[in-house]
Design a protein around this motif. Sequence first.
Motif, PDB file in Angstrom:
ATOM      1  N   ASN A 138      32.003 -48.299-131.940  1.00  0.00           N
ATOM      2  CA  ASN A 138      32.694 -47.598-133.033  1.00  0.00           C
ATOM      3  C   ASN A 138      33.986 -48.327-133.397  1.00  0.00           C
ATOM      4  N   HIS A 161      26.150 -45.809-121.785  1.00  0.00           N
ATOM      5  CA  HIS A 161      25.783 -45.427-123.152  1.00  0.00           C
ATOM      6  C   HIS A 161      27.000 -44.899-123.910  1.00  0.00           C
ATOM      7  N   PHE A 162      27.763 -44.056-123.222  1.00  0.00           N
ATOM      8  CA  PHE A 162      28.980 -43.512-123.826  1.00  0.00           C
ATOM      9  C   PHE A 162      29.946 -44.635-124.201  1.00  0.00           C
ATOM     10  N   THR A 176      28.881 -46.744-127.129  1.00  0.00           N
ATOM     11  CA  THR A 176      29.082 -45.997-128.373  1.00  0.00           C
ATOM     12  C   THR A 176      30.550 -46.095-128.797  1.00  0.00           C
ATOM     13  N   SER A 177      31.442 -45.857-127.825  1.00  0.00           N
ATOM     14  CA  SER A 177      32.872 -45.873-128.098  1.00  0.00           C
ATOM     15  C   SER A 177      33.335 -47.266-128.551  1.00  0.00           C
ATOM     16  N   ASN A 180      26.574 -40.818-114.624  1.00  0.00           N
ATOM     17  CA  ASN A 180      27.006 -40.045-115.780  1.00  0.00           C
ATOM     18  C   ASN A 180      28.529 -40.021-115.835  1.00  0.00           C
ATOM     19  N   LEU A 181      29.059 -39.829-117.040  1.00  0.00           N
ATOM     20  CA  LEU A 181      30.496 -39.962-117.272  1.00  0.00           C
ATOM     21  C   LEU A 181      31.309 -39.021-116.373  1.00  0.00           C
ATOM     22  N   ASN A 182      31.930 -39.610-115.353  1.00  0.00           N
ATOM     23  CA  ASN A 182      32.805 -38.907-114.404  1.00  0.00           C
ATOM     24  C   ASN A 182      32.136 -37.803-113.598  1.00  0.00           C
ATOM     25  N   GLN A 202      37.221 -48.296-119.356  1.00  0.00           N
ATOM     26  CA  GLN A 202      37.277 -47.902-120.762  1.00  0.00           C
ATOM     27  C   GLN A 202      38.470 -48.544-121.458  1.00  0.00           C
ATOM     28  N   ILE A 258      31.404 -35.283-118.107  1.00  0.00           N
ATOM     29  CA  ILE A 258      30.386 -34.884-119.078  1.00  0.00           C
ATOM     30  C   ILE A 258      29.014 -35.013-118.413  1.00  0.00           C
ATOM     31  N   PRO A 259      28.459 -33.902-117.940  1.00  0.00           N
ATOM     32  CA  PRO A 259      27.177 -33.966-117.239  1.00  0.00           C
ATOM     33  C   PRO A 259      26.083 -34.543-118.141  1.00  0.00           C
ATOM     34  N   GLY A 260      25.281 -35.390-117.567  1.00  0.00           N
ATOM     35  CA  GLY A 260      24.109 -35.911-118.280  1.00  0.00           C
ATOM     36  C   GLY A 260      24.402 -37.030-119.267  1.00  0.00           C
ATOM     37  N   LEU A 261      25.689 -37.355-119.482  1.00  0.00           N
ATOM     38  CA  LEU A 261      25.996 -38.433-120.437  1.00  0.00           C
ATOM     39  C   LEU A 261      26.205 -39.741-119.662  1.00  0.00           C
TER      40      LEU A 261
END
Lengths: 457, 243
Positions: free
Chosen positions: B104, B96-97, B100-101, B140-142, B157, B89-92
């Motif tokens: 939640n 932070h991701f 969030t996960s 960023n994510l991967n 994760q 996921i570019p830019g994520l």
Amino acid sequence: MSVKEQARIVGAEELSRLIGISQRVVKKISLAKGEPDWLLRFRLEALGFFSKMPLPDWGADLSRLTLSRIVSYLKTTPGSVRAWDQVPKSIRTTFERLGVPEAERKFLAGVGAQFESESVYQRLNEDLVNQGVTFCSLDEAVKLYPQVVKDYLGTIVSSSDNKFAALNSALWSGGSFVYVPDDVEVELPVQAYFRINSKNFGQFERTLIIAEPRARVHYIEGCTAPTYSEQSIHAAVVEVVAKESSKIRYTTIQNWSNNVYNLVTKRALAQKGSTVEWIDGNIGSMVTMKYPCVILAGKGARADILSLAVAGQGQEQDAGAKVIHLAPNTSANIVSKSISRDGGIATYRGLVKVEKEALGSKVSVNCDALLLDNYSKANTWPDIQVKNNRTSLAHEATVGQIDSDKIFYLMSRGISEIEAISLIVNGFIDDFSKELPMEYAVELNRLIQLEMEGSVG
Amino acid sequence: MLKIENLIVEAENKKIIDGLDLVLPAGETHVLMGANGSGKTTLGLGLMGSPEYLVNGSIKIDDQDLIKASADQRALAGLFLGFQHPQEIPGLNFRHFLRTSVNNVRRFRNQPTYSVFEFSKLIKKTAVSLGIDASMVDRNLNQDCSGGEKKKNELLQLLLSEPKFAIIDECDSGLDVDAIKVMTKVLKRLKSQGVGILLITHYERLINSLDIERSYLMTQGKILKSGHGKDLAKATLEFGYVS
């Protein structure tokens, strides 16, 4: 309040509202501002251009634009002040809700606030004033530095450049004047905030920024308006002069309401070794036409133009970039990101021209468009003209929808579909938001999230 | 307990999983093997709720049936899928991701959520304890990650999400020695925490280094054979997918 003050306010109110576009209106504005003759002549000449020029027949749809009954000048306070507690309460409350005084306390070197046609607040940090930096409304600059304004006004964007530049030149009021002397580095950004609060109003702010050799400054512009059914127009002109080895960054976060025509001409002249950066975010407005331009006039000058357009229901964002390479070893880096949803139209319209003399120049253009549904539109019109064979050129463009595998991947981590889309979209615009001061980046992400929640599910 | 009964997974009117039953008790590690095209990866995706597939039957975690739940609801209920090919996921930002996960999941379980500061500390500590370069979490994510790096991101994760049951899909993902070491550590730690693990793999090293309660051999969308411990898995490694 003394009788004299009351009389002054009443007097100001009498001159406070003008309707339509005519010689009479232009003369009244100029007289009320107590302007020199040359400026009145400048305005009247521009009005002549405006009357003769047709509406642009390319770009966004302007067929519903009506200018004849527009409020072309509106003054709501007796003058601009240097302390927020002197700003009339109702106007102060508006800016407080927008977080302007708070941002000023936290991380800005100076703030200007314009409400309708006139500046209501203007302040710059003391030590910058002492270093010779000027940040005031352009009206004030006409009074304080008439020769400087006369020398530069209309030299970067001429009154006959296009119909809306002509309109602005005739009716301009407010806007910013920024002057940074040689070698002075303004570390924190200065910000101007433009607010339209009235119906059927035309805001014609005009900005002039001059950075002397080796000076540095970051200017931020924010714009908002409440929504009315009647249209308003914001036709600004921004002229930027970056002298040798200076660096100017101009950041815009435009969030006009969806009844505003935003028709803006922004242009910079970059001299030897200087850098001009336009960071241009267009979230709001009904129609935007804006193509920030840099003329690379001096050897080794550099242009960075980074833009974001978000087009939702009923919105057309026709934005882009323009770079003219006139000198050797100049470079341009253009990055454009657009998001279209709910039938919105986002268009990248760009022009890069590399002249014969501009040997050894570098051009990079990247346009990425994201479509959130099947009935929105994204257009890319890159025009790149290179007139020598010693220029390196890179151009990439992508258009696509969000990959459903990416949404599923995030959802498999306990993230809802809406949240997943909003994370992906915020990632998509990360190249843009990471260039903003942190507070603005957070605000932008929040805005995007709200927009996504409005459109998904 | 994760209980799968008469699971049918279809795509384009074709049954890829055709009546599969499987019971995975908490704290046990089971290995699933099968030839290419036998439906192993589809099983993982179907269990996690991929919208690509039509899924019927029942998938129960402690008697709660998830067959109609969306992927995020399944994750909140405690199911985790370690992807064979994780998405970029570019830019994520990864941290932070993941915050969030994880928050939640914690919110869903009425556990306190992590502040940015707390989570930064936790993620760095966890990365270091697994021998993962802690600067990974600032990326960023991967995005622009090698296969091995993506795998380590998945493992971070997996550990921080605190799932009840994890399906780890490693059929042909090119694990390097380093990633196998990290994975062994993570799977052992999860097992000791009572997490049930369904490991789809053919890596002998991985199978040898883990305590395995049950092995399955899958063919044409069904479990063909199953047995206690890792004997079946080891026999399959030695003799191939003979039926």
